[in-house]
Scaffold this motif. Sequence first.
Motif, PDB file in Angstrom:
ATOM      1  N   TRP A   1       0.954  -1.278   0.000  1.00  0.00           N
ATOM      2  CA  TRP A   1      -0.008   0.192  -0.067  1.00  0.00           C
ATOM      3  C   TRP A   1       0.769   1.307   0.077  1.00  0.00           C
ATOM      4  N   ILE A   2       1.906   1.300   0.798  1.00  0.00           N
ATOM      5  CA  ILE A   2       2.905   2.573   0.913  1.00  0.00           C
ATOM      6  C   ILE A   2       3.427   2.756  -0.216  1.00  0.00           C
ATOM      7  N   LEU A   3       4.162   1.694  -1.036  1.00  0.00           N
ATOM      8  CA  LEU A   3       5.106   1.698  -1.971  1.00  0.00           C
ATOM      9  C   LEU A   3       4.222   1.606  -3.535  1.00  0.00           C
ATOM     10  N   PHE A   4       2.858   1.453  -3.200  1.00  0.00           N
ATOM     11  CA  PHE A   4       2.294   1.279  -4.594  1.00  0.00           C
ATOM     12  C   PHE A   4       2.187   2.736  -5.402  1.00  0.00           C
ATOM     13  N   PRO A   5       2.206   3.858  -5.036  1.00  0.00           N
ATOM     14  CA  PRO A   5       2.364   4.938  -5.766  1.00  0.00           C
ATOM     15  C   PRO A   5       3.480   5.025  -6.368  1.00  0.00           C
ATOM     16  N   SER A   6       4.758   4.980  -5.522  1.00  0.00           N
ATOM     17  CA  SER A   6       5.998   5.012  -6.312  1.00  0.00           C
ATOM     18  C   SER A   6       6.143   3.909  -7.307  1.00  0.00           C
ATOM     19  N   THR A   7       5.595   2.690  -7.036  1.00  0.00           N
ATOM     20  CA  THR A   7       5.765   1.604  -8.217  1.00  0.00           C
ATOM     21  C   THR A   7       4.946   2.237  -9.304  1.00  0.00           C
ATOM     22  N   VAL A   8       3.903   2.805  -9.265  1.00  0.00           N
ATOM     23  CA  VAL A   8       3.295   3.124 -10.584  1.00  0.00           C
ATOM     24  C   VAL A   8       3.653   4.206 -11.104  1.00  0.00           C
ATOM     25  N   GLY A   9       4.530   5.088 -10.431  1.00  0.00           N
ATOM     26  CA  GLY A   9       5.504   6.221 -11.234  1.00  0.00           C
ATOM     27  C   GLY A   9       6.451   5.601 -11.768  1.00  0.00           C
ATOM     28  N   VAL A  10       7.248   4.312 -11.301  1.00  0.00           N
ATOM     29  CA  VAL A  10       8.526   3.928 -12.045  1.00  0.00           C
ATOM     30  C   VAL A  10       7.965   3.119 -13.240  1.00  0.00           C
ATOM     31  N   LEU A  11       6.861   2.616 -13.182  1.00  0.00           N
ATOM     32  CA  LEU A  11       6.528   1.716 -14.283  1.00  0.00           C
ATOM     33  C   LEU A  11       5.899   2.621 -15.303  1.00  0.00           C
ATOM     34  N   SER A  12       5.231   3.633 -14.944  1.00  0.00           N
ATOM     35  CA  SER A  12       4.711   4.741 -15.910  1.00  0.00           C
ATOM     36  C   SER A  12       5.709   5.584 -16.514  1.00  0.00           C
ATOM     37  N   SER A  13       6.815   5.510 -15.898  1.00  0.00           N
ATOM     38  CA  SER A  13       8.068   6.311 -16.577  1.00  0.00           C
ATOM     39  C   SER A  13       8.428   5.878 -17.628  1.00  0.00           C
ATOM     40  N   PHE A  14       8.348   4.602 -18.284  1.00  0.00           N
ATOM     41  CA  PHE A  14       8.673   3.819 -19.403  1.00  0.00           C
ATOM     42  C   PHE A  14       7.806   4.410 -20.597  1.00  0.00           C
ATOM     43  N   PHE A  15       6.723   4.706 -20.273  1.00  0.00           N
ATOM     44  CA  PHE A  15       5.810   5.207 -21.280  1.00  0.00           C
ATOM     45  C   PHE A  15       5.369   6.718 -21.218  1.00  0.00           C
ATOM     46  N   LEU A  16       6.159   7.519 -20.453  1.00  0.00           N
ATOM     47  CA  LEU A  16       6.065   8.954 -20.445  1.00  0.00           C
ATOM     48  C   LEU A  16       6.489   9.825 -21.703  1.00  0.00           C
ATOM     49  N   ASP A  17       7.121   9.253 -22.540  1.00  0.00           N
ATOM     50  CA  ASP A  17       7.346   9.887 -23.661  1.00  0.00           C
ATOM     51  C   ASP A  17       6.196  10.273 -24.426  1.00  0.00           C
ATOM     52  N   GLU A  18       5.175   9.211 -24.457  1.00  0.00           N
ATOM     53  CA  GLU A  18       4.029   9.428 -25.417  1.00  0.00           C
ATOM     54  C   GLU A  18       3.235  10.615 -24.693  1.00  0.00           C
ATOM     55  N   VAL A  19       3.362  10.792 -23.347  1.00  0.00           N
ATOM     56  CA  VAL A  19       2.464  12.003 -22.698  1.00  0.00           C
ATOM     57  C   VAL A  19       3.181  13.029 -23.280  1.00  0.00           C
ATOM     58  N   LEU A  20       4.450  13.099 -23.196  1.00  0.00           N
ATOM     59  CA  LEU A  20       5.359  14.567 -23.437  1.00  0.00           C
ATOM     60  C   LEU A  20       4.906  14.873 -24.798  1.00  0.00           C
ATOM     61  N   GLU A  21       4.851  13.885 -25.788  1.00  0.00           N
ATOM     62  CA  GLU A  21       4.604  14.017 -27.245  1.00  0.00           C
ATOM     63  C   GLU A  21       3.257  14.713 -27.382  1.00  0.00           C
ATOM     64  N   ARG A  22       2.171  14.190 -26.768  1.00  0.00           N
ATOM     65  CA  ARG A  22       0.904  14.551 -26.797  1.00  0.00           C
ATOM     66  C   ARG A  22       0.618  16.063 -26.345  1.00  0.00           C
ATOM     67  N   VAL A  23       1.568  16.457 -25.226  1.00  0.00           N
ATOM     68  CA  VAL A  23       1.505  17.749 -24.645  1.00  0.00           C
ATOM     69  C   VAL A  23       1.821  18.638 -25.556  1.00  0.00           C
ATOM     70  N   GLU A  24       3.198  18.312 -26.102  1.00  0.00           N
ATOM     71  CA  GLU A  24       3.987  19.273 -26.940  1.00  0.00           C
ATOM     72  C   GLU A  24       3.056  19.382 -28.422  1.00  0.00           C
ATOM     73  N   ALA A  25       2.371  18.266 -28.952  1.00  0.00           N
ATOM     74  CA  ALA A  25       1.528  18.380 -29.934  1.00  0.00           C
ATOM     75  C   ALA A  25       0.426  19.297 -29.812  1.00  0.00           C
ATOM     76  N   ARG A  26      -0.370  19.243 -28.643  1.00  0.00           N
ATOM     77  CA  ARG A  26      -1.419  20.155 -28.120  1.00  0.00           C
ATOM     78  C   ARG A  26      -1.214  21.486 -28.075  1.00  0.00           C
ATOM     79  N   HIS A  27       0.232  21.827 -27.336  1.00  0.00           N
ATOM     80  CA  HIS A  27       0.106  23.160 -26.954  1.00  0.00           C
ATOM     81  C   HIS A  27       1.364  23.722 -27.570  1.00  0.00           C
TER      82      HIS A  27
END
Length: 225
Positions: A71-97
């Motif tokens: 329970w304590i480490l779950f959010p940190s783990t979500v962050g680490v696992l999500s970090s491998f896909f954040l390039d897609e988020v960055l691309e979407r932000v830049e394309a939009r704004h």
Amino acid sequence: MIRALILAFNQLTDPRSRRVVWIGVLSAAAAYGLLAAAVWWALFHTPLTGYAWVDWMLDLLGGLVVLVLAWILFPSTVGVLSSFFLDEVLERVEARHYPHLPAPRRTGLTEELLTGLRFLAVVLGVNILALPLYLMAPGLNLVVFYVVNGYLLGREYFELVAIRRMGAREARDLRRAKPLKPFSAGVIIAFLSTIPFVNLLVPVVASAFMVHVFQSMRGPLRQGG
């Protein structure tokens, strides 16, 4: 800064950005589910003392410890696992704004993996070292928590965004030349990380937030479309 944060939360209206949230949450849930099942199986099939009631108590306590840590480490783990896909988020932000920006520097799988592992190591390592400080009087420990994590999260998310647009040395020089914005953004991210359920959105929101912070450090905040 407030406008950048509002734009970051608005990014959750993008289906591909929400997809990264779900990837992180479901991957972490699956990982912890498998870990908990393995630990419970090992505890209940390994006699520790030879006394049934003592072993039962130890099994129960061990299982509860696993659940609490998960329970304590779950959010940190979500962050680490999500970090491998954040390039897609960055691309979407830049394309939009920021549609005027040229194509970013591409990062390979190895670099992305090392970035995720470094992020995990830095956050866990510094927080373990700062653990005695967290045990200080209420109020002071919160200040320490937000200062330490604000610096770390601000630095890591800033470099994650900046190295797509400039070299690592240039990114560090820009952050050191204008340290207040990344640090302030990091404190906001650290605060969001302490809010239950909101913390599961932090990897995507923080990445989008830092894109706007980074662009404002390079020049006026401009929106496209």
